[in-house]
Design a protein around this motif. Structure first.
Motif, PDB file in Angstrom:
ATOM      1  N   TRP A 176       0.709  -1.246   0.136  1.00 49.50           N
ATOM      2  CA  TRP A 176      -0.034  -0.008  -0.021  1.00 49.50           C
ATOM      3  C   TRP A 176       0.831   1.313  -0.012  1.00 49.50           C
ATOM      4  O   TRP A 176       0.693   2.090  -0.813  1.00 49.50           O
ATOM      5  CB  TRP A 176      -0.938  -0.075   1.137  1.00 49.50           C
ATOM      6  CG  TRP A 176      -2.194   0.828   1.008  1.00 49.50           C
ATOM      7  CD1 TRP A 176      -2.266   1.895   0.120  1.00 49.50           C
ATOM      8  CD2 TRP A 176      -3.250   0.512   2.048  1.00 49.50           C
ATOM      9  NE1 TRP A 176      -3.609   2.263   0.534  1.00 49.50           N
ATOM     10  CE2 TRP A 176      -4.337   1.619   1.500  1.00 49.50           C
ATOM     11  CE3 TRP A 176      -3.558   0.150   2.908  1.00 49.50           C
ATOM     12  CZ2 TRP A 176      -5.606   1.786   2.059  1.00 49.50           C
ATOM     13  CZ3 TRP A 176      -5.099  -0.141   3.462  1.00 49.50           C
ATOM     14  CH2 TRP A 176      -5.709   0.764   3.088  1.00 49.50           C
ATOM     15  N   ARG A 231       2.447   1.846  -3.334  1.00 49.37           N
ATOM     16  CA  ARG A 231       1.550   2.577  -4.361  1.00 49.37           C
ATOM     17  C   ARG A 231       1.010   4.104  -3.885  1.00 49.37           C
ATOM     18  O   ARG A 231       0.761   4.881  -4.912  1.00 49.37           O
ATOM     19  CB  ARG A 231       0.039   1.722  -4.230  1.00 49.37           C
ATOM     20  CG  ARG A 231       0.175   0.240  -4.807  1.00 49.37           C
ATOM     21  CD  ARG A 231      -1.166  -0.234  -4.578  1.00 49.37           C
ATOM     22  NE  ARG A 231      -2.204   0.195  -5.546  1.00 49.37           N
ATOM     23  CZ  ARG A 231      -3.133  -0.585  -5.954  1.00 49.37           C
ATOM     24  NH1 ARG A 231      -3.072  -1.825  -5.955  1.00 49.37           N
ATOM     25  NH2 ARG A 231      -4.011   0.042  -6.837  1.00 49.37           N
ATOM     26  N   ARG A 254      -3.075   7.176   5.915  1.00 50.41           N
ATOM     27  CA  ARG A 254      -3.002   7.725   4.853  1.00 50.41           C
ATOM     28  C   ARG A 254      -2.989   9.034   4.769  1.00 50.41           C
ATOM     29  O   ARG A 254      -2.249   9.970   3.980  1.00 50.41           O
ATOM     30  CB  ARG A 254      -3.789   6.931   3.907  1.00 50.41           C
ATOM     31  CG  ARG A 254      -3.879   7.306   2.299  1.00 50.41           C
ATOM     32  CD  ARG A 254      -4.895   6.591   1.658  1.00 50.41           C
ATOM     33  NE  ARG A 254      -5.210   6.959   0.010  1.00 50.41           N
ATOM     34  CZ  ARG A 254      -5.707   7.911  -0.269  1.00 50.41           C
ATOM     35  NH1 ARG A 254      -6.126   8.781   0.484  1.00 50.41           N
ATOM     36  NH2 ARG A 254      -5.806   8.254  -1.462  1.00 50.41           N
ATOM     37  N   LEU A 287      -6.649   3.162  -2.342  1.00 51.69           N
ATOM     38  CA  LEU A 287      -5.479   2.094  -2.350  1.00 51.69           C
ATOM     39  C   LEU A 287      -4.232   2.845  -3.065  1.00 51.69           C
ATOM     40  O   LEU A 287      -3.131   2.288  -3.068  1.00 51.69           O
ATOM     41  CB  LEU A 287      -5.889   0.971  -3.059  1.00 51.69           C
ATOM     42  CG  LEU A 287      -6.905  -0.069  -2.138  1.00 51.69           C
ATOM     43  CD1 LEU A 287      -7.461  -1.118  -2.996  1.00 51.69           C
ATOM     44  CD2 LEU A 287      -6.456  -0.128  -0.782  1.00 51.69           C
TER      45      LEU A 287
END
Ligand SMILES: Nc1nc2c(c(=O)[nH]1)N[C@H]1C(S)=C(S)[C@@H](COP(=O)(O)OP(=O)(O)OC[C@H]3O[C@@H](n4cnc5c(N)ncnc54)[C@H](O)[C@@H]3O)O[C@H]1N2
Ligand code: MOO
Ligand SMILES: [Mg+2]
Length: 395
Positions: free
Chosen positions: A206, A209, A306, A394
């Motif tokens: 993750w 990415r 995130r 994602l």
């Protein structure tokens, strides 16, 4: 602590410690990076009026409906001369409209006469089928602001603007460590009481990415001295991201290490899964301790880690998209924590995976997103709920 308050604290901490260093990368290497400076238009876009259709360009001014001879053919990639008065130009999609023409008629709406002239069968309006100069962008306009994350669409737009190189923030360096004596890497045999380490792979792929540079620390034993040593060894990173060891068990040492040797600024959130999420600092470096249950790791990474990382890079848009959908399930018992249920859309209704245990990662692989059930809330089928699509989080 409610989710909003925790998120706000995390985002403030991130904004206070931005990753400011920049580098120049080629457009081909821009995926997942964040613009350090706004991208400007290097010309008007389109640079000149061009045809939206294959057909014929003409001047409607002074034209009285008569058939017109063709004086030139204009293909995309060529530069036409001015339109000769009393004529039309054969023109193709994307080709510059000759000076003097103010209208393009598509070829389906004309009749070609035996003498080679073009008869226009439908009424014409000035501007028709012409894409005006600058309709998308004007020279010098900032089209993508600093802080934009570059996905396929943004890279396509940067290409449209002609930028072969991009000024981006340096990749955040994130150390990933998985705490737990029970953990074994996939591919090896399991001994008694052991399980495979899923969080490490989930987080590393993750983070990659998201454009992070990952320092893979591997598995950390449940031991206070080793935990301290490990945190000390990770001082050259922007973030230490760990899983497990943040609850109240006798083998949970991450929180203790922060409390005793560093600084603990967040612990215990009113969310499920994810309650024992921990944020603090060890010596110089911020530490985010995600709970070890795999679905808790996933949910806290999506909702907190995130956004934190993206805000460190200067992104403004960090909150996940929340869509209003109808619940396709009853939720009869109100919880004291806000729940994030692994769910799928069936028609316009969100249905939930039957087993919502935070140990069941399969629920998330089945799901398309998370349904947010606020604390203190019961639901009946058909009630409106918020749905957070996972796919957009994602990348
Ligand atoms: N008395 C209490 N016990 C627990 C509480 C509580 O409030 N009071 N909270 C529970 C909640 S909620 C969660 S979430 C977990 C979180 O615990 P930790 O973050 O300390 O994580 P561990 O105890 O180390 O592990 C929990 C669970 O997850 C498995 N795990 C851990 N790491 C991995 C990994 N890398 N890959 C796969 N699975 C992993 C581990 O084996 C445990 O089953 O605490 C509750 N307890
Ligand atoms: O909050 Mo824990 O993450 O329910 O399992
Ligand atoms: Mg524990």
């Amino acid at each position: 602590m409610p989710l909003e308050q925790a998120l706000q604290r995390l985002l403030e901490a991130a904004a206070a410690e931005p990753i400011q260093a920049c580098e120049t990368v080629s457009l081909a290497d821009g995926a997942g990076r964040v613009l350090a400076a706004g991208l400007q238009a290097t010309s008007d876009l389109p640079p000149w009026p061009n045809s939206a259709m294959d057909g014929y360009a003409l001047a409607t001014q002074g034209w009285a409906g008569q058939a017109l001879p063709i004086s030139q053919r204009v293909f995309a990639g060529t530069a036409p001369g001015p339109l000769q008065p009393g004529t039309c130009a054969r023109i193709f999609t994307g080709a510059p409209v000759p000076d003097g023409a103010d209208c393009v008629e598509m070829q389906e709406n004309v009749t070609l006469l035996a003498d080679g002239r073009v008869q226009f069968d439908q009424p014409l309006t000035p501007g028709q089928n012409i894409r005006p100069q600058g309709q998308e962008t004007r020279l010098g306009e900032t089209v993508l602001p600093a802080g934009t994350r570059l996905g396929p669409i943004e890279l396509g737009l940067a290409a449209t603007l002609g930028h072969g190189q991009l000024r981006v923030r340096r990749r955040p360096k994130v150390a990933v460590l998985s705490t737990g004596d029970e953990l074994v890497e996939p591919g090896q045999a399991l001994g008694p009481g052991q399980i495979y380490n899923s969080n490490r792979r989930l987080l590393i792929s993750w983070l990659q990415r998201l454009g992070c540079e990952v320092i893979d620390v591997g598995i950390l034993a449940d031991d206070l001295a080793l935990t301290r040593q490990c945190l000390e060894a990770c001082q050259q990173v922007d973030l230490i991201l760990s899983t497990g060891g943040v609850s109240v068990g006798e083998a949970d040492f991450l929180g203790q290490a922060l409390r005793e040797g560093g600084e603990l600024s967040l612990w215990k959130l009113a969310i499920k899964p994810g309650k024992p999420l921990t944020f603090g600092r060890y010596l110089q470096v911020p530490v985010l301790g995600l709970p070890g249950n795999p679905a808790s790791t996933l949910v806290t990474f999506a909702l907190l880690a995130r956004p934190y990382l993206l805000r460190r890079l200067g992104c403004q848009q960090v909150a996940p998209l929340r869509l209003a959908v109808a619940a396709g399930f009853d939720w009869p018992v109100a919880g004291s924590r806000r729940e994030f249920l692994r769910a799928r859309l069936e028609g316009d209704r969100a249905v939930i995976y039957p087993n919502q245990s935070s140990g069941v990662l399969r629920s998330a692989a089945w799901a398309q997103g998370l349904v947010e059930v606020p604390e203190g809330t019961t639901l009946r089928v058909g009630d409106s709920v918020r749905f957070i699509p996972l796919s957009e989080l994602l990348g």
